[in-house]
Design an enzyme around this catalytic site. Structure first.
Site, PDB file in Angstrom:
ATOM      1  N   TYR A 160     -21.911  57.145  65.252  1.00 18.76           N
ATOM      2  CA  TYR A 160     -23.531  57.386  65.490  1.00 18.76           C
ATOM      3  C   TYR A 160     -23.436  58.522  66.450  1.00 18.76           C
ATOM      4  CZ  TYR A 160     -25.201  53.475  62.959  1.00 18.76           C
ATOM      5  OH  TYR A 160     -25.613  52.707  62.132  1.00 18.76           O
ATOM      6  N   LYS A 232     -11.730  47.412  62.819  1.00 16.58           N
ATOM      7  CA  LYS A 232     -11.000  47.691  62.009  1.00 16.58           C
ATOM      8  C   LYS A 232      -9.692  48.469  62.144  1.00 16.58           C
ATOM      9  CE  LYS A 232     -10.647  48.321  57.126  1.00 16.58           C
ATOM     10  NZ  LYS A 232     -10.448  47.301  56.350  1.00 16.58           N
ATOM     11  N   ASP A 298     -13.741  43.720  57.805  1.00 14.91           N
ATOM     12  CA  ASP A 298     -13.984  43.297  56.338  1.00 14.91           C
ATOM     13  C   ASP A 298     -13.976  41.681  56.188  1.00 14.91           C
ATOM     14  OD1 ASP A 298     -10.886  42.858  55.444  1.00 14.91           O
ATOM     15  OD2 ASP A 298     -10.869  44.991  56.450  1.00 14.91           O
ATOM     16  N   ASP A 322     -23.695  47.333  63.176  1.00  7.83           N
ATOM     17  CA  ASP A 322     -24.982  47.632  62.554  1.00  7.83           C
ATOM     18  C   ASP A 322     -25.168  46.823  61.027  1.00  7.83           C
ATOM     19  OD1 ASP A 322     -27.317  49.141  61.367  1.00  7.83           O
ATOM     20  OD2 ASP A 322     -26.663  50.908  61.251  1.00  7.83           O
TER      21      ASP A 322
END
Ligand code: NAP
Length: 434
Positions: A160, A232, A298, A322
């Site tokens: 971002y 992740k 995930d 988000d």
């Protein structure tokens, strides 16, 4: 007090201030608000009525909000040709705590997003998204009542940051060249280097620790059971993986005996075996310690659906947060009632906001659900320490929904419900406050 060109400061009212780590809230705080574009106008009108009624009922005239309109989005652009006037940012900076409706993202303008620009200007590093079930809300899962989670999304880093190089531009070529010259092994990993766009994903130790610290403090203060670091890191080891490692380090270094981490469990496992590690964890949790664990980004999307009870506070990087906060909100009513806050706990700056967009097709139809901005106001009152007003809002909303008095978004999914307009739903909340 500072003066502004277009913003009118209410004559009665005082500034909220921050002393040390303490927010000092006067009885009549001046609170800047942006009404918002599109349906922002509808939902703000309904919400302001609810806020004033809750404060009046909770404090019987001893406390009152002095609302101060500040401008952004289409309203600012049509009047002064700027989407985000400097004085709007200054007003949020000066008065510390504010609230806003949704804003149009200008297409082709100098802003990627007005929301992102505001978060950046005030360094609002936490995006706080509580997600809970209101009985009666239509849901696609069997046990929506198990959903009671609070997402701490890092708000200032990750992809971002906006460091991107568009394919075909000179900057893109220079960036590609830099990789080629200085990092030939990495460059060789790019499948189609000549036609790639590039993005940079910075995740820092400072950015991670302040976010995780805020999440743990919140969990301890609100007697939550666990904080899950979502990352992740199995793929992006030095950004997402570092977020996990720094998070565990911070938890153990700063919260010592108040927490038990899966990193501790892992160390005991390696030293003394699984039975000892499990016994250690069990004893720590029995003694009331907060569990700090982690999960890969995930699988968290599955587990928050299938094992919602196992999740309490979630701390994560910007992009994961988000997606995740919207996905969890979808379990219990969706974006029509999902609130949010952007906070810097050191400076005290905070802007609470509806999490949905401007839904322009419904603008000025008095139709959409004002729940998101109303619950954002509820978060704002709690942040200010006005818990009685916040409780009344929750109470009013719970009863309005439980009696099936709802706006179109819930009405189309519920049987035997009464269809209310946006303003009528606000009135129903006020009637049900007690
Ligand atoms: P959106 O405005 O969130 O609307 C998408 C759909 O969500 C609507 O068509 C509606 O669904 C539902 N919805 C939105 N608000 C609702 C409410 N209050 N009550 C009930 N349902 C609601 O998303 P968008 O159409 O992609 O974006 C429109 C503009 O908003 C864009 O300029 C975008 O950049 C901006 N935006 C701003 C923010 C922000 O300011 N925080 C956030 C996101 C997007 P149905 O059609 O099914 O009724």
């Amino acid at each position: 007090m500072k003066s502004f060109e277009h913003i009118r400061i209410p004559e009665e009212g005082e500034k909220i201030q921050q002393r040390g780590s303490q927010l000092i809230v006067p009885h009549q705080p001046i609170i800047p608000f942006v009404e918002g574009d599109g349906t922002g106008r509808d939902i703000w009108r309904a919400a302001q009525r609810v806020f004033d009624a809750a404060v009046a009922q909770a404090y019987q005239g001893k406390r009152k909000v002095a609302w101060m309109e500040v401008y952004a989005g289409e309203k600012a652009y049509t009047q002064w040709g700027t989407w985000l006037p400097e004085e709007t940012v200054e007003a949020f900076a000066e008065f510390l705590v504010g609230i806003k409706g949704p804003l149009t993202t200008p297409i082709g303008g100098g802003f990627r997003s007005l929301n992102v620009a505001l978060r950046k200007a005030l360094d609002l590093y936490v995006c706080l998204r509580p997600v809970r079930y209101f009985p009666g809300v239509p849901s696609t899962v069997k046990h929506p009542e198990y959903v009671d989670m609070v997402v701490f999304r890092e708000n200032t880093e990750d992809i971002y940051t906006g460091i991107e190089f568009e394919q075909g531009t000179q900057d893109n070529q220079r960036f590609g060249q830099l990789l080629k010259e200085h990092f030939p092994d990495e460059y060789a990993k790019i499948r189609f280097p000549e036609t790639s766009g590039y993005g940079v994903k910075p995740v820092s130790k400072e950015g991670t620790t302040r976010l995780v610290r805020a999440a743990i403090q919140y969990a301890l203060e609100n007697k939550r059971r666990n904080v899950t670091l979502v990352h992740k890191g199995n793929i992006m080891k030095y950004t997402e993986g570092a977020f996990r490692n720094w998070g565990y380090e911070l938890a153990e270094a700063e919260f010592g005996k108040q927490v038990y981490t899966w990193a501790q469990w892992q160390r005991t496992l390696e030293r003394e075996g699984e039975e000892k590690a499990n016994a250690e964890q069990e004893a720590a949790l029995k003694a009331g310690r907060l569990l700090i664990k982690d999960v890969i980004a995930d699988i968290v999307f599955q587990q928050t659906i299938t094992r919602a009870m196992e999740f309490d506070v979630l701390a994560t990087t910007n992009l994961n947060g988000d997606y995740l906060s919207d996905a969890i909100a979808a379990l219990v009513g969706g974006i029509g009632i999902a609130p949010g806050g952007n906070i810097n706990y050191e400076s005290g700056h905070a802007i609470f906001e509806a999490t949905h967009g401007t839904a322009p097709k419904y603008a000025d139809k008095d139709k959409v659900n004002p729940g998101s901005v109303i619950l954002s106001g509820e978060m704002m009152f709690r942040y200010m320490g006005w818990h009685e007003a916040a409780d009344l809002i929750v109470n009013g909303m719970e009863k309005a929904i439980a009696t099936r008095n709802v706006t179109y978004d819930f009405h189309r999914l519920m049987e035997n419900a009464v269809l209310l307009k946006c303003s009528e739903f606000g009135e129903a909340i006020v009637r049900n406050m007690s």
